[in-house]
Design a protein around this motif. Structure first.
Motif, PDB file in Angstrom:
ATOM      1  N   ARG A   1     -29.198 -59.967 -50.034  1.00  0.00           N
ATOM      2  CA  ARG A   1     -30.889 -60.403 -49.865  1.00  0.00           C
ATOM      3  C   ARG A   1     -31.661 -59.259 -49.163  1.00  0.00           C
ATOM      4  NH1 ARG A   1     -33.515 -63.224 -45.060  1.00  0.00           N
ATOM      5  NH2 ARG A   1     -34.777 -64.706 -45.943  1.00  0.00           N
ATOM      6  N   PHE A   2     -32.513 -58.548 -50.097  1.00  0.00           N
ATOM      7  CA  PHE A   2     -33.228 -57.599 -49.771  1.00  0.00           C
ATOM      8  C   PHE A   2     -34.502 -57.802 -48.827  1.00  0.00           C
ATOM      9  CE2 PHE A   2     -32.065 -58.571 -53.963  1.00  0.00           C
ATOM     10  CZ  PHE A   2     -31.320 -56.781 -54.134  1.00  0.00           C
TER      11      PHE A   2
ATOM     12  N   ALA B   1     -26.113 -52.245 -54.094  1.00  0.00           N
ATOM     13  CA  ALA B   1     -26.943 -52.190 -53.168  1.00  0.00           C
ATOM     14  C   ALA B   1     -27.909 -50.679 -52.933  1.00  0.00           C
ATOM     15  CB  ALA B   1     -26.466 -53.111 -51.278  1.00  0.00           C
ATOM     16  N   ALA B   2     -27.333 -50.094 -52.920  1.00  0.00           N
ATOM     17  CA  ALA B   2     -27.381 -48.736 -52.646  1.00  0.00           C
ATOM     18  C   ALA B   2     -28.261 -48.539 -53.894  1.00  0.00           C
ATOM     19  CB  ALA B   2     -25.887 -47.379 -52.717  1.00  0.00           C
ATOM     20  N   LEU B   3     -27.855 -48.978 -55.322  1.00  0.00           N
ATOM     21  CA  LEU B   3     -28.967 -48.360 -56.608  1.00  0.00           C
ATOM     22  C   LEU B   3     -30.276 -49.039 -55.761  1.00  0.00           C
ATOM     23  CD1 LEU B   3     -28.917 -47.041 -59.501  1.00  0.00           C
ATOM     24  CD2 LEU B   3     -28.621 -49.405 -60.162  1.00  0.00           C
ATOM     25  N   VAL B   4     -30.365 -50.678 -55.975  1.00  0.00           N
ATOM     26  CA  VAL B   4     -31.760 -50.838 -55.400  1.00  0.00           C
ATOM     27  C   VAL B   4     -32.254 -49.906 -54.489  1.00  0.00           C
ATOM     28  CG1 VAL B   4     -32.557 -53.276 -54.837  1.00  0.00           C
ATOM     29  CG2 VAL B   4     -30.800 -53.247 -56.275  1.00  0.00           C
TER      30      VAL B   4
ATOM     31  N   ALA C   1     -33.549 -53.217 -45.778  1.00  0.00           N
ATOM     32  CA  ALA C   1     -32.528 -53.760 -45.634  1.00  0.00           C
ATOM     33  C   ALA C   1     -31.988 -54.401 -46.649  1.00  0.00           C
ATOM     34  CB  ALA C   1     -32.987 -53.953 -44.284  1.00  0.00           C
ATOM     35  N   ILE C   2     -30.635 -54.215 -46.524  1.00  0.00           N
ATOM     36  CA  ILE C   2     -29.599 -55.361 -47.513  1.00  0.00           C
ATOM     37  C   ILE C   2     -28.599 -55.927 -46.989  1.00  0.00           C
ATOM     38  CG2 ILE C   2     -28.600 -55.252 -49.683  1.00  0.00           C
ATOM     39  CD1 ILE C   2     -29.995 -53.128 -50.812  1.00  0.00           C
TER      40      ILE C   2
ATOM     41  N   ARG D   1     -30.102 -52.459 -40.631  1.00  0.00           N
ATOM     42  CA  ARG D   1     -31.109 -51.338 -40.321  1.00  0.00           C
ATOM     43  C   ARG D   1     -32.295 -51.267 -41.396  1.00  0.00           C
ATOM     44  NH1 ARG D   1     -27.242 -49.747 -37.543  1.00  0.00           N
ATOM     45  NH2 ARG D   1     -27.788 -47.646 -38.503  1.00  0.00           N
ATOM     46  N   PHE D   2     -33.469 -50.758 -41.595  1.00  0.00           N
ATOM     47  CA  PHE D   2     -33.995 -50.172 -42.791  1.00  0.00           C
ATOM     48  C   PHE D   2     -33.164 -49.096 -43.336  1.00  0.00           C
ATOM     49  CE2 PHE D   2     -37.148 -53.009 -41.471  1.00  0.00           C
ATOM     50  CZ  PHE D   2     -37.640 -53.896 -42.891  1.00  0.00           C
ATOM     51  N   GLY D   3     -32.596 -49.025 -44.646  1.00  0.00           N
ATOM     52  CA  GLY D   3     -31.805 -48.087 -44.902  1.00  0.00           C
ATOM     53  C   GLY D   3     -30.521 -48.275 -45.089  1.00  0.00           C
TER      54      GLY D   3
END
Length: 319
Positions: free
Chosen positions: A2-3, A56-59, A72-73, A90-92
């Motif tokens: 989820r993003f 997730a890092a790619l997104v 934030a994922i 947290r965002f990022g």
């Protein structure tokens, strides 16, 4: 997976861009307006030969590079767990909950952290000593059903075990409209929350009528100071785009939550089940007030088209 997006309140809607980024990895992407998407990446893991953390890092990198926004994922074995993890992230950053660690993750969560559990339900459960997801999971089903009712007790016990059979449904964005209001501080005042709801129904009603659509139901999401949320939905008596009907339904959802002392930080109202207004059945009314309200609404829409969205506002909001 989820993003969630981080963006300025007045920034343009970037959810379609987030969906396009996620769809570069998997076609199973569901929009959760105003700023969230849910993606099923099980096939993407096999196709790209990457684990979920790498996807997730790619997104995050793509959304930052292409659109200048930070994600934030949350990652989990079910949509429910992914939603909970995303609220903590947290965002990022990415918060990942594995299947092996699921029981430990849920065991330490307060019961209000479970999606669908609002302050009123949490207070009831805590009065019986069921103050954590772990204790709810360990409680007999019959006990939960006696406290909450048959269906609600069964659904809560499933959530406390992390069970969520809900599939990820693509293309949800085209079938819904949403609007949101954030408060600058913890909002405890019921009347101010109702004013915010009125502004939301005014916005949604105007947008629906401008697009010549009606909606079949409303979904209200309440966001609290501790970043938890409560989501409730209500079917409308008939598909409509009239602000008066939308407002009555929104007020009903709000009152049913029993938010007397809740620290509310934001409200999201979502119109669902959209369909063309021309094909929607309409129940005839003999109430002259309804006819008058519809005429006033049409006049207000004409004024907004000519002079802008702020040309006409309800007296309650203008006060």
């Amino acid at each position: 997976m989820r993003f969630r997006l981080s963006r300025e309140p007045d920034a343009p809607d970037l959810l379609p861009a987030l969906l396009a980024t996620a769809e570069g990895l998997t076609p199973l992407v569901q929009a959760l307006p105003p700023d969230t998407a849910l993606a099923d990446v099980r096939g993407a893991r096999r196709y790209f030969g990457r684990d979920v953390a790498e996807l997730a890092a790619l997104v995050r990198v793509r959304t930052l590079a292409l659109h200048g926004v930070v994600c934030a994922i949350g990652v989990g074995p079910t949509p429910l767990i992914a939603r909970m993890a995303a609220r903590e992230a947290r965002f990022g950053t990415t918060v990942t909950v594995t299947e092996d660690g699921l029981a430990d993750y849920l065991d330490r969560k307060p019961v209000i952290a479970l999606p669908g559990v609002g302050p009123a339900t949490a207070r009831t459960l805590c009065s019986y000593g069921l103050d954590s997801a772990g204790r709810v999971a360990a409680a007999p089903l019959g006990t939960l059903q006696r406290i909450l009712g048959a269906r609600a007790g069964r659904e809560l016990r499933a959530r406390a075990h992390g069970i969520d059979p809900t599939p990820v449904t693509p293309d949800a964005l085209s079938r819904a409209l949403s609007a949101h209001r954030a408060f600058d501080r913890d909002e405890l005042d019921r009347d101010r929350r109702r004013r915010a709801l009125l502004s939301l129904t005014e916005e949604l009603g105007a947008r629906l009528r401008a697009e010549e659509q009606v909606c079949a139901s409303l979904q209200l999401t309440v966001r609290y100071a501790d970043r938890s949320t409560t989501v409730r939905s209500r079917a409308l008596p008939e598909p409509t785009a009239h602000t008066r009907a939308l407002t009555a339904a929104a007020y009903g959802l709000h009152e049913a939550l029993g938010l007397q002392r809740a620290r509310v930080r934001g409200l999201v109202l979502r119109a669902e089940g959209l369909r063309p207004a021309a094909g929607a059945a309409h129940q005839l009314s003999l109430d002259p007030e309804d006819d008058k309200a519809h005429r006033l609404e049409a006049a207000a829409d004409r004024a907004r088209r000519r002079f802008g969205a702020g040309a006409v506002v309800p007296g309650t909001l203008a006060a």
